[in-house]
Write a protein that holds these residues in place. Structure first.
Motif, PDB file in Angstrom:
ATOM      1  N   ALA A   2       0.829  -1.204   0.000  1.00  0.00           N
ATOM      2  CA  ALA A   2       0.000   0.000   0.000  1.00  0.00           C
ATOM      3  C   ALA A   2       0.864   1.255   0.000  1.00  0.00           C
ATOM      4  O   ALA A   2       0.523   2.239  -0.657  1.00  0.00           O
ATOM      5  CB  ALA A   2      -0.940   0.000   1.202  1.00  0.00           C
ATOM      6  N   LYS A   3       1.985   1.220   0.714  1.00  0.00           N
ATOM      7  CA  LYS A   3       2.855   2.396   0.775  1.00  0.00           C
ATOM      8  C   LYS A   3       3.450   2.758  -0.575  1.00  0.00           C
ATOM      9  O   LYS A   3       3.841   3.897  -0.784  1.00  0.00           O
ATOM     10  CB  LYS A   3       3.992   2.176   1.781  1.00  0.00           C
ATOM     11  N   ILE A   4       3.503   1.804  -1.485  1.00  0.00           N
ATOM     12  CA  ILE A   4       4.047   2.086  -2.818  1.00  0.00           C
ATOM     13  C   ILE A   4       2.928   2.062  -3.873  1.00  0.00           C
ATOM     14  O   ILE A   4       3.187   1.942  -5.062  1.00  0.00           O
ATOM     15  CB  ILE A   4       5.202   1.136  -3.193  1.00  0.00           C
ATOM     16  N   GLN A   5       1.691   2.172  -3.420  1.00  0.00           N
ATOM     17  CA  GLN A   5       0.505   2.224  -4.276  1.00  0.00           C
ATOM     18  C   GLN A   5       0.404   1.048  -5.252  1.00  0.00           C
ATOM     19  O   GLN A   5       0.008   1.221  -6.404  1.00  0.00           O
ATOM     20  CB  GLN A   5       0.441   3.538  -5.070  1.00  0.00           C
ATOM     21  N   ARG A   6       0.728  -0.132  -4.757  1.00  0.00           N
ATOM     22  CA  ARG A   6       0.647  -1.306  -5.622  1.00  0.00           C
ATOM     23  C   ARG A   6      -0.074  -2.471  -4.946  1.00  0.00           C
ATOM     24  O   ARG A   6       0.156  -3.628  -5.263  1.00  0.00           O
ATOM     25  CB  ARG A   6       2.042  -1.707  -6.079  1.00  0.00           C
ATOM     26  N   VAL A   7      -0.973  -2.133  -4.046  1.00  0.00           N
ATOM     27  CA  VAL A   7      -1.706  -3.170  -3.317  1.00  0.00           C
ATOM     28  C   VAL A   7      -2.563  -4.012  -4.267  1.00  0.00           C
ATOM     29  O   VAL A   7      -2.778  -5.201  -4.028  1.00  0.00           O
ATOM     30  CB  VAL A   7      -2.538  -2.545  -2.162  1.00  0.00           C
ATOM     31  N   SER A   8      -3.014  -3.431  -5.364  1.00  0.00           N
ATOM     32  CA  SER A   8      -3.863  -4.179  -6.302  1.00  0.00           C
ATOM     33  C   SER A   8      -3.125  -5.365  -6.931  1.00  0.00           C
ATOM     34  O   SER A   8      -3.757  -6.322  -7.383  1.00  0.00           O
ATOM     35  CB  SER A   8      -4.408  -3.266  -7.396  1.00  0.00           C
ATOM     36  N   LEU A   9      -1.803  -5.324  -6.937  1.00  0.00           N
ATOM     37  CA  LEU A   9      -1.046  -6.466  -7.464  1.00  0.00           C
ATOM     38  C   LEU A   9      -1.311  -7.724  -6.643  1.00  0.00           C
ATOM     39  O   LEU A   9      -1.276  -8.831  -7.184  1.00  0.00           O
ATOM     40  CB  LEU A   9       0.459  -6.166  -7.474  1.00  0.00           C
ATOM     41  N   LEU A  10      -1.567  -7.557  -5.366  1.00  0.00           N
ATOM     42  CA  LEU A  10      -1.836  -8.718  -4.515  1.00  0.00           C
ATOM     43  C   LEU A  10      -3.073  -9.462  -5.001  1.00  0.00           C
ATOM     44  O   LEU A  10      -3.083 -10.689  -5.066  1.00  0.00           O
ATOM     45  CB  LEU A  10      -1.990  -8.299  -3.059  1.00  0.00           C
ATOM     46  N   TYR A  14      -2.814 -13.193  -6.277  1.00  0.00           N
ATOM     47  CA  TYR A  14      -3.229 -14.205  -5.305  1.00  0.00           C
ATOM     48  C   TYR A  14      -4.732 -14.289  -5.063  1.00  0.00           C
ATOM     49  O   TYR A  14      -5.170 -15.143  -4.295  1.00  0.00           O
ATOM     50  CB  TYR A  14      -2.516 -13.955  -3.968  1.00  0.00           C
ATOM     51  N   GLY A  15      -5.515 -13.416  -5.685  1.00  0.00           N
ATOM     52  CA  GLY A  15      -6.962 -13.456  -5.470  1.00  0.00           C
ATOM     53  C   GLY A  15      -7.334 -12.853  -4.131  1.00  0.00           C
ATOM     54  O   GLY A  15      -6.993 -11.720  -3.827  1.00  0.00           O
ATOM     55  N   THR A  16      -7.992 -13.638  -3.301  1.00  0.00           N
ATOM     56  CA  THR A  16      -8.419 -13.172  -1.986  1.00  0.00           C
ATOM     57  C   THR A  16      -7.259 -13.257  -1.000  1.00  0.00           C
ATOM     58  O   THR A  16      -6.568 -14.270  -0.940  1.00  0.00           O
ATOM     59  CB  THR A  16      -9.610 -14.009  -1.479  1.00  0.00           C
ATOM     60  N   ILE A  17      -7.093 -12.198  -0.238  1.00  0.00           N
ATOM     61  CA  ILE A  17      -6.006 -12.090   0.741  1.00  0.00           C
ATOM     62  C   ILE A  17      -6.627 -11.944   2.131  1.00  0.00           C
ATOM     63  O   ILE A  17      -7.636 -11.263   2.290  1.00  0.00           O
ATOM     64  CB  ILE A  17      -5.144 -10.835   0.452  1.00  0.00           C
ATOM     65  N   THR A  18      -6.000 -12.559   3.111  1.00  0.00           N
ATOM     66  CA  THR A  18      -6.437 -12.418   4.506  1.00  0.00           C
ATOM     67  C   THR A  18      -5.454 -11.532   5.249  1.00  0.00           C
ATOM     68  O   THR A  18      -4.243 -11.697   5.120  1.00  0.00           O
ATOM     69  CB  THR A  18      -6.507 -13.798   5.193  1.00  0.00           C
ATOM     70  N   ILE A  19      -5.993 -10.618   6.019  1.00  0.00           N
ATOM     71  CA  ILE A  19      -5.178  -9.764   6.883  1.00  0.00           C
ATOM     72  C   ILE A  19      -5.689  -9.962   8.309  1.00  0.00           C
ATOM     73  O   ILE A  19      -6.900  -9.942   8.552  1.00  0.00           O
ATOM     74  CB  ILE A  19      -5.237  -8.286   6.439  1.00  0.00           C
ATOM     75  N   GLY A  20      -4.772 -10.177   9.221  1.00  0.00           N
ATOM     76  CA  GLY A  20      -5.148 -10.370  10.618  1.00  0.00           C
ATOM     77  C   GLY A  20      -5.599  -9.074  11.260  1.00  0.00           C
ATOM     78  O   GLY A  20      -5.264  -7.971  10.802  1.00  0.00           O
ATOM     79  N   ALA A  21      -6.339  -9.199  12.328  1.00  0.00           N
ATOM     80  CA  ALA A  21      -6.894  -8.038  13.023  1.00  0.00           C
ATOM     81  C   ALA A  21      -5.809  -7.095  13.523  1.00  0.00           C
ATOM     82  O   ALA A  21      -5.961  -5.874  13.449  1.00  0.00           O
ATOM     83  CB  ALA A  21      -7.772  -8.503  14.185  1.00  0.00           C
ATOM     84  N   THR A  22      -4.709  -7.630  14.024  1.00  0.00           N
ATOM     85  CA  THR A  22      -3.644  -6.776  14.564  1.00  0.00           C
ATOM     86  C   THR A  22      -2.978  -5.969  13.461  1.00  0.00           C
ATOM     87  O   THR A  22      -2.769  -4.760  13.609  1.00  0.00           O
ATOM     88  CB  THR A  22      -2.603  -7.629  15.311  1.00  0.00           C
ATOM     89  N   VAL A  23      -2.655  -6.606  12.350  1.00  0.00           N
ATOM     90  CA  VAL A  23      -2.019  -5.883  11.247  1.00  0.00           C
ATOM     91  C   VAL A  23      -2.993  -4.857  10.677  1.00  0.00           C
ATOM     92  O   VAL A  23      -2.609  -3.722  10.381  1.00  0.00           O
ATOM     93  CB  VAL A  23      -1.511  -6.855  10.160  1.00  0.00           C
ATOM     94  N   TYR A  24      -4.258  -5.218  10.563  1.00  0.00           N
ATOM     95  CA  TYR A  24      -5.263  -4.264  10.085  1.00  0.00           C
ATOM     96  C   TYR A  24      -5.278  -3.043  11.005  1.00  0.00           C
ATOM     97  O   TYR A  24      -5.279  -1.903  10.526  1.00  0.00           O
ATOM     98  CB  TYR A  24      -6.647  -4.913  10.022  1.00  0.00           C
ATOM     99  N   HIS A  25      -5.307  -3.284  12.299  1.00  0.00           N
ATOM    100  CA  HIS A  25      -5.322  -2.182  13.266  1.00  0.00           C
ATOM    101  C   HIS A  25      -4.076  -1.308  13.098  1.00  0.00           C
ATOM    102  O   HIS A  25      -4.176  -0.078  13.077  1.00  0.00           O
ATOM    103  CB  HIS A  25      -5.401  -2.721  14.697  1.00  0.00           C
ATOM    104  N   GLU A  26      -2.909  -1.946  12.979  1.00  0.00           N
ATOM    105  CA  GLU A  26      -1.663  -1.191  12.826  1.00  0.00           C
ATOM    106  C   GLU A  26      -1.665  -0.353  11.551  1.00  0.00           C
ATOM    107  O   GLU A  26      -1.275   0.809  11.561  1.00  0.00           O
ATOM    108  CB  GLU A  26      -0.461  -2.135  12.798  1.00  0.00           C
ATOM    109  N   VAL A  27      -2.122  -0.948  10.463  1.00  0.00           N
ATOM    110  CA  VAL A  27      -2.067  -0.263   9.170  1.00  0.00           C
ATOM    111  C   VAL A  27      -3.179   0.769   9.035  1.00  0.00           C
ATOM    112  O   VAL A  27      -2.922   1.933   8.707  1.00  0.00           O
ATOM    113  CB  VAL A  27      -2.140  -1.280   8.008  1.00  0.00           C
TER     114      VAL A  27
END
Length: 160
Positions: A2-10, A14-27
């Protein structure tokens, strides 16, 4: 990513991505507090439902507790490792200590530079766009010079 504006590459890779609650909170939540511009990319991905925020299961939380007690990992890293292990998923991680722990546990992992290289190999980034993305990445986070050199070497070899 996201910091390099390329999150859409994920999503493309890889299709669907999972992000944990802690990392979501941090980001996202901490990012909002400091006005981090990349928050909008993560929120859009969650809204579009290809980035899914999830809580660790009780078994995964046991692994998190064990990792926090026996390593120097932060909670977000421990949670990501536990969730990747519990779900047989590829772990996206750049932190050296977290990569070592994941390797020791047999968890497949990839770093941001590796994601960018894969995007280049699969035709989502040209060699020039990869070089720009790597330059952006090195401006927003420390990356091993060896990793960067190897990533660019491998991309250039594939172009030949």
């Amino acid at each position: 990513m996201a910091k390099i504006q390329r999150v859409s590459l994920l999503q493309k890779l890889y299709g669907t991505i999972t992000i944990g609650a802690t990392v979501y909170h941090e980001v996202v939540e901490n990012g909002r507090k400091i006005g981090a511009p990349e928050v909008v990319h993560v929120e859009r991905a969650v809204h579009d439902k290809w980035l899914q925020r999830e809580q660790p299961t009780p078994n995964e939380m046991s692994v998190v507790a064990h990792l926090l007690a026996t390593t120097r990992l932060h909670k977000g890293e421990a949670e990501a490792i536990a969730m990747a292990a519990g779900r047989d998923a590829l772990l996206l991680v750049d932190d050296k200590d977290a990569r070592r722990v994941a390797q020791a546990l047999g968890i497949p992992r990839i770093g941001t530079a590796g994601v960018l290289l894969e995007a280049c190999w699969r035709g989502h980034l040209s060699l020039g766009a990869l070089e720009d993305a790597i330059a952006d990445l090195t401006r927003v986070s420390w990356q091993s010079p060896e990793v960067i050199a190897e990533t660019l070497r491998r991309a250039r070899e594939k172009e030949l």
